[in-house]
Design a protein around this motif. Structure first.
Motif, PDB file in Angstrom:
ATOM      1  N   UNK A   9       3.401  -5.541  -3.779  1.00 46.39           N
ATOM      2  CA  UNK A   9       1.996  -5.199  -3.574  1.00 46.39           C
ATOM      3  C   UNK A   9       1.348  -6.179  -2.597  1.00 46.39           C
ATOM      4  N   UNK A  10       1.578  -7.468  -2.784  1.00 46.58           N
ATOM      5  CA  UNK A  10       1.027  -8.502  -1.883  1.00 46.58           C
ATOM      6  C   UNK A  10       1.583  -8.326  -0.477  1.00 46.58           C
ATOM      7  N   UNK A  11       2.866  -8.071  -0.367  1.00 43.13           N
ATOM      8  CA  UNK A  11       3.491  -7.920   0.956  1.00 43.13           C
ATOM      9  C   UNK A  11       2.917  -6.715   1.704  1.00 43.13           C
ATOM     10  N   UNK A  12       2.787  -5.576   1.023  1.00 41.53           N
ATOM     11  CA  UNK A  12       2.228  -4.392   1.680  1.00 41.53           C
ATOM     12  C   UNK A  12       0.757  -4.611   2.029  1.00 41.53           C
ATOM     13  N   UNK A  86      -0.585   2.398  -8.566  1.00 39.18           N
ATOM     14  CA  UNK A  86       0.418   3.439  -8.370  1.00 39.18           C
ATOM     15  C   UNK A  86       0.893   3.525  -6.924  1.00 39.18           C
ATOM     16  N   UNK A  87       0.046   3.095  -5.975  1.00 40.20           N
ATOM     17  CA  UNK A  87       0.405   3.161  -4.557  1.00 40.20           C
ATOM     18  C   UNK A  87      -0.520   2.257  -3.762  1.00 40.20           C
ATOM     19  N   UNK A  88      -0.055   1.871  -2.591  1.00 45.60           N
ATOM     20  CA  UNK A  88      -0.882   1.160  -1.615  1.00 45.60           C
ATOM     21  C   UNK A  88      -0.537   1.757  -0.256  1.00 45.60           C
ATOM     22  N   UNK A  89      -1.587   2.018   0.548  1.00 43.75           N
ATOM     23  CA  UNK A  89      -1.339   2.636   1.846  1.00 43.75           C
ATOM     24  C   UNK A  89      -2.478   2.289   2.806  1.00 43.75           C
ATOM     25  N   UNK A  94      -1.568   6.368   6.682  1.00 40.82           N
ATOM     26  CA  UNK A  94      -0.824   6.715   5.474  1.00 40.82           C
ATOM     27  C   UNK A  94       0.400   5.866   5.202  1.00 40.82           C
ATOM     28  N   UNK A  95       0.675   4.882   6.049  1.00 38.37           N
ATOM     29  CA  UNK A  95       1.845   4.028   5.840  1.00 38.37           C
ATOM     30  C   UNK A  95       1.637   3.166   4.598  1.00 38.37           C
ATOM     31  N   UNK A  96       2.655   3.073   3.759  1.00 39.93           N
ATOM     32  CA  UNK A  96       2.568   2.272   2.552  1.00 39.93           C
ATOM     33  C   UNK A  96       3.699   2.576   1.612  1.00 39.93           C
ATOM     34  N   UNK A  97       3.440   2.456   0.323  1.00 39.54           N
ATOM     35  CA  UNK A  97       4.479   2.706  -0.670  1.00 39.54           C
ATOM     36  C   UNK A  97       3.875   3.242  -1.954  1.00 39.54           C
ATOM     37  N   UNK A  98       4.713   3.950  -2.707  1.00 44.69           N
ATOM     38  CA  UNK A  98       4.335   4.500  -4.004  1.00 44.69           C
ATOM     39  C   UNK A  98       5.160   3.789  -5.067  1.00 44.69           C
ATOM     40  N   UNK A  99       4.519   3.405  -6.141  1.00 49.02           N
ATOM     41  CA  UNK A  99       5.217   2.844  -7.291  1.00 49.02           C
ATOM     42  C   UNK A  99       5.343   3.966  -8.318  1.00 49.02           C
ATOM     43  N   UNK A 145      10.410   2.505  -5.956  1.00 47.92           N
ATOM     44  CA  UNK A 145       9.565   2.611  -4.772  1.00 47.92           C
ATOM     45  C   UNK A 145      10.003   3.771  -3.908  1.00 47.92           C
ATOM     46  N   UNK A 146       9.055   4.292  -3.188  1.00 50.88           N
ATOM     47  CA  UNK A 146       9.363   5.307  -2.193  1.00 50.88           C
ATOM     48  C   UNK A 146       8.413   5.088  -1.048  1.00 50.88           C
ATOM     49  N   UNK A 147       8.909   4.951   0.152  1.00 43.18           N
ATOM     50  CA  UNK A 147       8.080   4.698   1.317  1.00 43.18           C
ATOM     51  C   UNK A 147       7.476   6.002   1.803  1.00 43.18           C
TER      52      UNK A 147
END
Length: 149
Positions: A9-12, A86-89, A94-99, A145-147
């Motif tokens: 989360x911190x990295x994204x 649940x996600x950060x983008x 829309x670039x990010x990731x879903x938890x 994770x899913x990008x």
């Protein structure tokens, strides 16, 4: 090992801000201890702008993120446990990731025997299941994770 969720989360978050984009998080509003503006919750989730210009006194550690912001002109202190994210983008592209929510339940389960200790990342060639050190085959439970592309 501890959960990798707060580190990712911190990295994204840093990656999105460093690229002059606006980080948004999707939060499970019903997660224990989550304090979010309930009037904006839809289907149990809320999207929050956590950009430096929108989130005052922003703080993120391994347990939670918190900040103060205005919602419809009213100031509010927001508190989001890391497990509720649940996600950060990036809003712009829309670039990010879903938890994954299903793995989130496993991660925070009180029954340690049912927790999958080796988190996996979804990869193009990940159709085979992993084997444990005892040689027994573990059922594939999905990726943590899913990008988003």
């Amino acid at each position: 090992m501890t959960s990798n969720r707060p580190y990712l989360l911190r990295a994204f978050y840093d990656w999105i801000v460093d690229n002059q984009c606006t980080p948004h998080i999707v939060v499970n509003a019903h997660y224990p201890q989550a304090q979010v503006p309930v009037q904006f919750v839809q289907d149990g989730q809320i999207v929050l702008n956590v950009s430096p210009s929108a989130a005052n006194n922003f703080m993120m550690d391994k347990e939670a993120l918190s900040f103060s912001a205005r919602f419809s002109g009213q100031p509010m202190q927001v508190y989001v446990p890391v497990g509720a994210v649940l996600a950060i983008y990036a809003r712009e592209n829309g670039e990010g990731t879903i938890f994954s929510e299903s793995n989130l339940e496993e991660e925070y389960s009180q029954d340690v025997d049912e927790v999958e200790h080796e988190p996996t990342v979804e990869e193009p060639d990940s159709s085979q299941s992993k084997e444990s050190s005892s040689g027994e085959e573990k059922p594939k439970k999905g990726a943590h994770l899913r990008v988003i592309k």
